[in-house]
Motif scaffolding. Structure first.
Motif, PDB file in Angstrom:
ATOM      1  N   ARG A  34     -73.065 -13.489   1.004  1.00  0.00           N
ATOM      2  CA  ARG A  34     -74.130 -14.098   0.201  1.00  0.00           C
ATOM      3  C   ARG A  34     -75.357 -13.172   0.138  1.00  0.00           C
ATOM      4  NH1 ARG A  34     -74.537 -18.212   2.906  1.00  0.00           N
ATOM      5  NH2 ARG A  34     -76.388 -17.734   4.138  1.00  0.00           N
ATOM      6  N   GLN A  74     -75.783 -15.598  -5.783  1.00  0.00           N
ATOM      7  CA  GLN A  74     -75.504 -15.887  -4.374  1.00  0.00           C
ATOM      8  C   GLN A  74     -75.315 -17.374  -4.083  1.00  0.00           C
ATOM      9  OE1 GLN A  74     -78.211 -14.346  -5.499  1.00  0.00           O
ATOM     10  NE2 GLN A  74     -80.070 -15.354  -4.772  1.00  0.00           N
ATOM     11  N   GLN A  81     -75.334  -9.630  -8.564  1.00  0.00           N
ATOM     12  CA  GLN A  81     -76.659  -9.996  -8.069  1.00  0.00           C
ATOM     13  C   GLN A  81     -77.225 -11.196  -8.839  1.00  0.00           C
ATOM     14  OE1 GLN A  81     -79.353  -6.695  -7.915  1.00  0.00           O
ATOM     15  NE2 GLN A  81     -80.747  -7.707  -6.492  1.00  0.00           N
ATOM     16  N   VAL A 135     -69.016 -16.218  -3.526  1.00  0.00           N
ATOM     17  CA  VAL A 135     -69.348 -15.715  -2.186  1.00  0.00           C
ATOM     18  C   VAL A 135     -68.100 -15.685  -1.308  1.00  0.00           C
ATOM     19  CG1 VAL A 135     -70.608 -16.239  -0.060  1.00  0.00           C
ATOM     20  CG2 VAL A 135     -71.766 -16.419  -2.276  1.00  0.00           C
ATOM     21  N   ILE A 144     -74.714 -10.090  -2.090  1.00  0.00           N
ATOM     22  CA  ILE A 144     -74.825 -10.435  -3.510  1.00  0.00           C
ATOM     23  C   ILE A 144     -76.296 -10.609  -3.897  1.00  0.00           C
ATOM     24  CG2 ILE A 144     -74.330 -12.230  -5.213  1.00  0.00           C
ATOM     25  CD1 ILE A 144     -71.667 -12.704  -3.762  1.00  0.00           C
ATOM     26  N   GLU A 145     -77.054 -11.281  -3.043  1.00  0.00           N
ATOM     27  CA  GLU A 145     -78.465 -11.531  -3.345  1.00  0.00           C
ATOM     28  C   GLU A 145     -79.232 -10.234  -3.558  1.00  0.00           C
ATOM     29  OE1 GLU A 145     -82.433 -13.532  -1.240  1.00  0.00           O
ATOM     30  OE2 GLU A 145     -80.422 -13.943  -0.429  1.00  0.00           O
TER      31      GLU A 145
END
Length: 285
Positions: free
Chosen positions: A147, A237, A234, A243, A150-151
Protein backbone atom coordinates in the motif's frame (compact mmCIF):
# COMPACT_ATOMS: atom_id res chain seq x y z
CA UNK A 1 18.25 9.68 17.27
CA UNK A 2 14.66 8.78 18.11
CA UNK A 3 13.87 5.89 15.76
CA UNK A 4 10.15 6.29 16.42
CA UNK A 5 9.93 9.93 15.32
CA UNK A 6 9.34 10.57 11.58
CA UNK A 7 11.12 13.94 11.80
CA UNK A 8 14.09 12.67 13.77
CA UNK A 9 14.86 9.65 11.58
CA UNK A 10 15.81 11.91 8.67
CA UNK A 11 18.74 13.26 10.70
CA UNK A 12 20.49 9.88 10.55
CA UNK A 13 24.13 9.93 9.46
CA UNK A 14 25.32 6.50 8.28
CA UNK A 15 28.60 5.06 9.55
CA UNK A 16 31.54 5.28 7.22
CA UNK A 17 32.11 2.47 4.76
CA UNK A 18 35.42 1.70 6.46
CA UNK A 19 33.79 1.50 9.88
CA UNK A 20 31.01 -0.77 8.66
CA UNK A 21 33.45 -2.96 6.73
CA UNK A 22 35.56 -3.40 9.84
CA UNK A 23 32.56 -4.11 12.05
CA UNK A 24 31.32 -6.93 9.78
CA UNK A 25 34.73 -8.48 9.07
CA UNK A 26 34.27 -11.56 11.26
CA UNK A 27 30.74 -12.27 10.01
CA UNK A 28 31.88 -11.93 6.39
CA UNK A 29 34.66 -14.45 6.96
CA UNK A 30 32.40 -16.88 8.81
CA UNK A 31 29.45 -16.83 6.39
CA UNK A 32 31.32 -15.89 3.18
CA UNK A 33 28.24 -14.27 1.57
CA UNK A 34 27.54 -14.17 -2.15
CA UNK A 35 25.23 -11.65 -3.82
CA UNK A 36 23.45 -12.41 -7.09
CA UNK A 37 21.60 -9.98 -9.31
CA UNK A 38 22.71 -6.65 -7.85
CA UNK A 39 24.88 -5.80 -10.84
CA UNK A 40 21.78 -5.94 -13.05
CA UNK A 41 19.95 -3.27 -11.05
CA UNK A 42 20.13 0.51 -11.29
CA UNK A 43 20.56 1.36 -7.62
CA UNK A 44 20.67 5.13 -8.15
CA UNK A 45 16.88 5.22 -7.96
CA UNK A 46 15.53 4.56 -4.44
CA UNK A 47 13.48 1.44 -3.85
CA UNK A 48 11.71 -0.60 -1.22
CA UNK A 49 13.66 -3.83 -0.68
CA UNK A 50 11.30 -6.65 0.37
CA UNK A 51 12.49 -10.11 1.36
CA UNK A 52 12.29 -13.12 3.63
CA UNK A 53 13.30 -12.89 7.26
CA UNK A 54 15.42 -15.82 8.38
CA UNK A 55 15.81 -17.58 11.72
CA UNK A 56 16.71 -14.91 14.34
CA UNK A 57 17.58 -12.45 11.55
CA UNK A 58 20.72 -11.24 13.33
CA UNK A 59 23.39 -12.03 10.76
CA UNK A 60 22.03 -11.94 7.22
CA UNK A 61 20.38 -8.51 7.24
CA UNK A 62 23.52 -6.74 8.58
CA UNK A 63 25.66 -8.47 5.95
CA UNK A 64 23.33 -7.34 3.18
CA UNK A 65 23.19 -3.79 4.52
CA UNK A 66 26.99 -3.67 4.80
CA UNK A 67 27.51 -4.97 1.26
CA UNK A 68 25.12 -2.50 -0.33
CA UNK A 69 26.59 0.40 1.64
CA UNK A 70 30.27 -0.37 1.10
CA UNK A 71 30.10 -1.66 -2.47
CA UNK A 72 27.26 0.39 -3.98
CA UNK A 73 26.90 3.42 -1.72
CA UNK A 74 23.32 2.44 -0.87
CA UNK A 75 22.29 2.78 2.76
CA UNK A 76 19.23 0.70 3.56
CA UNK A 77 16.95 2.04 6.29
CA UNK A 78 15.37 -0.99 7.90
CA UNK A 79 11.84 -0.97 9.30
CA UNK A 80 11.98 -2.76 12.64
CA UNK A 81 9.43 -4.36 14.94
CA UNK A 82 8.33 -2.31 17.95
CA UNK A 83 9.73 -4.99 20.24
CA UNK A 84 13.29 -4.05 19.26
CA UNK A 85 12.88 -0.55 20.64
CA UNK A 86 11.50 -1.75 23.95
CA UNK A 87 14.75 -3.49 24.83
CA UNK A 88 17.29 -1.27 26.65
CA UNK A 89 20.48 -0.57 24.65
CA UNK A 90 19.46 -2.87 21.79
CA UNK A 91 16.97 -0.45 20.31
CA UNK A 92 19.46 2.43 20.56
CA UNK A 93 22.12 0.30 18.89
CA UNK A 94 19.85 -0.50 15.95
CA UNK A 95 18.79 3.14 15.62
CA UNK A 96 22.43 4.22 15.44
CA UNK A 97 22.82 1.87 12.48
CA UNK A 98 19.80 3.15 10.61
CA UNK A 99 16.82 1.08 11.74
CA UNK A 100 13.54 2.85 12.46
CA UNK A 101 10.26 1.79 13.96
CA UNK A 102 8.26 0.10 11.22
CA UNK A 103 5.28 2.44 11.19
CA UNK A 104 3.44 3.83 8.13
CA UNK A 105 4.44 7.33 9.21
CA UNK A 106 8.15 6.47 9.34
CA UNK A 107 8.03 4.58 6.06
CA UNK A 108 6.29 7.50 4.37
CA UNK A 109 8.86 9.94 5.74
CA UNK A 110 11.71 7.83 4.39
CA UNK A 111 10.08 7.48 0.98
CA UNK A 112 9.41 11.20 0.75
CA UNK A 113 13.10 11.79 1.46
CA UNK A 114 14.16 9.37 -1.30
CA UNK A 115 15.71 6.76 1.00
CA UNK A 116 16.28 3.11 0.19
CA UNK A 117 14.01 1.21 2.58
CA UNK A 118 14.25 -2.40 3.81
CA UNK A 119 11.25 -4.35 5.08
CA UNK A 120 10.58 -7.94 6.11
CA UNK A 121 6.78 -8.39 6.03
CA UNK A 122 7.06 -11.57 8.10
CA UNK A 123 8.34 -9.60 11.07
CA UNK A 124 8.86 -11.27 14.42
CA UNK A 125 6.85 -14.38 13.55
CA UNK A 126 9.11 -15.16 10.61
CA UNK A 127 12.21 -14.61 12.76
CA UNK A 128 10.96 -16.93 15.51
CA UNK A 129 10.68 -19.88 13.16
CA UNK A 130 9.55 -23.31 14.13
CA UNK A 131 10.72 -26.72 12.98
CA UNK A 132 9.84 -27.40 9.37
CA UNK A 133 9.40 -23.72 8.46
CA UNK A 134 12.76 -23.07 6.82
CA UNK A 135 12.43 -20.47 4.02
CA UNK A 136 8.65 -20.27 4.25
CA UNK A 137 7.13 -16.82 3.90
CA UNK A 138 4.99 -16.21 6.97
CA UNK A 139 3.47 -12.86 6.02
CA UNK A 140 -0.04 -13.52 7.30
CA UNK A 141 -2.37 -10.84 5.89
CA UNK A 142 0.21 -8.06 5.90
CA UNK A 143 0.11 -5.82 2.86
CA UNK A 144 1.07 -2.43 4.30
CA UNK A 145 4.35 -2.35 2.40
CA UNK A 146 2.48 -2.74 -0.90
CA UNK A 147 0.00 0.00 0.00
CA UNK A 148 2.81 2.44 0.87
CA UNK A 149 4.75 1.58 -2.28
CA UNK A 150 1.66 2.39 -4.38
CA UNK A 151 0.99 5.58 -2.42
CA UNK A 152 4.49 6.89 -3.09
CA UNK A 153 5.02 5.30 -6.51
CA UNK A 154 8.03 3.45 -5.10
CA UNK A 155 9.74 0.65 -6.99
CA UNK A 156 9.99 -2.65 -5.10
CA UNK A 157 13.10 -4.82 -5.29
CA UNK A 158 12.28 -8.38 -4.17
CA UNK A 159 15.12 -10.37 -2.69
CA UNK A 160 15.72 -13.72 -1.06
CA UNK A 161 18.32 -14.94 1.38
CA UNK A 162 19.39 -18.54 1.90
CA UNK A 163 21.76 -20.05 4.45
CA UNK A 164 20.74 -18.63 7.85
CA UNK A 165 17.84 -21.05 8.38
CA UNK A 166 20.39 -23.88 8.50
CA UNK A 167 22.82 -22.10 10.80
CA UNK A 168 20.97 -23.64 13.74
CA UNK A 169 18.95 -26.75 14.44
CA UNK A 170 15.80 -26.05 16.43
CA UNK A 171 15.46 -28.23 19.52
CA UNK A 172 12.30 -26.72 20.97
CA UNK A 173 9.94 -24.15 19.47
CA UNK A 174 6.69 -22.30 20.14
CA UNK A 175 4.61 -25.27 18.99
CA UNK A 176 6.12 -27.31 21.82
CA UNK A 177 5.44 -24.55 24.31
CA UNK A 178 1.87 -23.87 23.21
CA UNK A 179 0.55 -27.42 22.95
CA UNK A 180 -1.71 -28.45 25.85
CA UNK A 181 0.32 -29.17 28.96
CA UNK A 182 2.25 -27.58 31.77
CA UNK A 183 4.30 -25.32 29.49
CA UNK A 184 1.23 -23.67 27.96
CA UNK A 185 -0.40 -23.32 31.39
CA UNK A 186 2.74 -21.58 32.67
CA UNK A 187 2.86 -19.23 29.69
CA UNK A 188 -0.82 -18.33 30.04
CA UNK A 189 -0.78 -17.77 33.79
CA UNK A 190 2.43 -15.76 33.70
CA UNK A 191 1.08 -13.37 31.08
CA UNK A 192 3.77 -14.38 28.60
CA UNK A 193 1.22 -15.47 26.02
CA UNK A 194 -0.08 -11.92 25.71
CA UNK A 195 3.42 -10.44 25.97
CA UNK A 196 4.62 -12.63 23.09
CA UNK A 197 1.60 -11.71 20.91
CA UNK A 198 -0.12 -15.04 21.18
CA UNK A 199 3.15 -16.93 20.95
CA UNK A 200 4.49 -15.28 17.79
CA UNK A 201 7.40 -13.82 19.71
CA UNK A 202 8.42 -17.01 21.54
CA UNK A 203 12.00 -17.74 20.43
CA UNK A 204 13.03 -21.29 19.59
CA UNK A 205 15.75 -23.02 21.55
CA UNK A 206 18.49 -23.77 19.01
CA UNK A 207 21.71 -25.70 18.75
CA UNK A 208 24.47 -24.40 16.53
CA UNK A 209 28.00 -25.63 16.04
CA UNK A 210 28.25 -28.80 18.08
CA UNK A 211 26.43 -28.29 21.40
CA UNK A 212 26.98 -24.51 21.33
CA UNK A 213 25.02 -21.45 20.25
CA UNK A 214 27.70 -20.48 17.74
CA UNK A 215 25.98 -20.49 14.32
CA UNK A 216 27.21 -23.14 11.90
CA UNK A 217 29.31 -21.62 9.09
CA UNK A 218 26.71 -21.89 6.37
CA UNK A 219 27.50 -19.85 3.31
CA UNK A 220 24.94 -17.09 2.86
CA UNK A 221 23.40 -16.30 -0.50
CA UNK A 222 21.40 -13.22 -1.44
CA UNK A 223 19.45 -12.96 -4.69
CA UNK A 224 17.83 -9.80 -6.05
CA UNK A 225 15.04 -9.74 -8.62
CA UNK A 226 13.96 -7.16 -11.16
CA UNK A 227 12.33 -3.97 -9.95
CA UNK A 228 8.56 -4.09 -9.64
CA UNK A 229 7.34 -0.64 -10.64
CA UNK A 230 4.36 1.02 -8.99
CA UNK A 231 4.47 4.58 -10.38
CA UNK A 232 1.61 3.76 -12.76
CA UNK A 233 -0.49 2.69 -9.76
CA UNK A 234 0.14 5.77 -7.64
CA UNK A 235 -2.98 7.19 -6.01
CA UNK A 236 -4.80 3.84 -5.90
CA UNK A 237 -3.55 2.71 -2.47
CA UNK A 238 -7.14 2.39 -1.20
CA UNK A 239 -7.93 -0.30 -3.78
CA UNK A 240 -7.66 -3.38 -1.57
CA UNK A 241 -7.68 -5.83 -4.47
CA UNK A 242 -4.88 -3.95 -6.20
CA UNK A 243 -2.81 -3.76 -3.03
CA UNK A 244 -3.26 -7.48 -2.40
CA UNK A 245 -2.35 -8.35 -6.00
CA UNK A 246 0.90 -6.39 -5.64
CA UNK A 247 1.61 -8.06 -2.31
CA UNK A 248 1.16 -11.49 -3.90
CA UNK A 249 3.33 -10.52 -6.87
CA UNK A 250 6.14 -9.52 -4.53
CA UNK A 251 5.75 -12.67 -2.41
CA UNK A 252 6.00 -14.84 -5.54
CA UNK A 253 9.11 -12.95 -6.64
CA UNK A 254 10.75 -13.40 -3.22
CA UNK A 255 9.89 -17.11 -3.20
CA UNK A 256 11.34 -17.38 -6.69
CA UNK A 257 14.62 -15.91 -5.48
CA UNK A 258 14.73 -18.37 -2.58
CA UNK A 259 14.21 -21.30 -4.95
CA UNK A 260 16.85 -19.95 -7.32
CA UNK A 261 19.38 -19.60 -4.49
CA UNK A 262 18.77 -23.07 -3.08
CA UNK A 263 19.32 -24.57 -6.53
CA UNK A 264 22.44 -22.47 -7.03
CA UNK A 265 23.78 -23.54 -3.65
CA UNK A 266 23.66 -27.23 -4.52
CA UNK A 267 26.35 -26.78 -7.18
CA UNK A 268 28.27 -24.05 -5.40
CA UNK A 269 28.52 -26.14 -2.24
CA UNK A 270 30.43 -28.90 -4.03
CA UNK A 271 32.57 -26.56 -6.12
CA UNK A 272 33.45 -23.69 -3.79
CA UNK A 273 32.91 -24.78 -0.20
CA UNK A 274 35.92 -26.08 1.67
CA UNK A 275 35.72 -29.58 3.09
CA UNK A 276 35.78 -28.12 6.58
CA UNK A 277 32.79 -25.86 5.84
CA UNK A 278 30.83 -28.75 4.29
CA UNK A 279 31.53 -30.86 7.38
CA UNK A 280 30.63 -28.17 9.90
CA UNK A 281 27.57 -26.87 8.03
CA UNK A 282 25.31 -29.70 6.81
CA UNK A 283 22.20 -28.66 4.90
CA UNK A 284 19.41 -29.43 7.31
CA UNK A 285 17.52 -27.08 9.61
Amino acid sequence: MDATNPDDILKFVPPSRREMRHFMKLARSWFYPEFLGLWELDLKKPALFVGNHTLFGLTDAPLMIEHLHTQYGVMLRGLGDRGHFQVPWWGDFLARHGMVLGSPENCSALMKSGAHVLVFPGGAREVMRRRGEAYQLIWKQRAGFARLAIEHGYDIIPFGSVGPDESYRILLDANDVLKPGWRRTLVERSGLLELTRGGDFIPPIPMGLGPTLIPRPQRYYFGFGERIQTAHLQGRQQDKDLVWALREQVAAAVQGQITRLRDYRKEDRMQNWSRVRRFLAPLYA
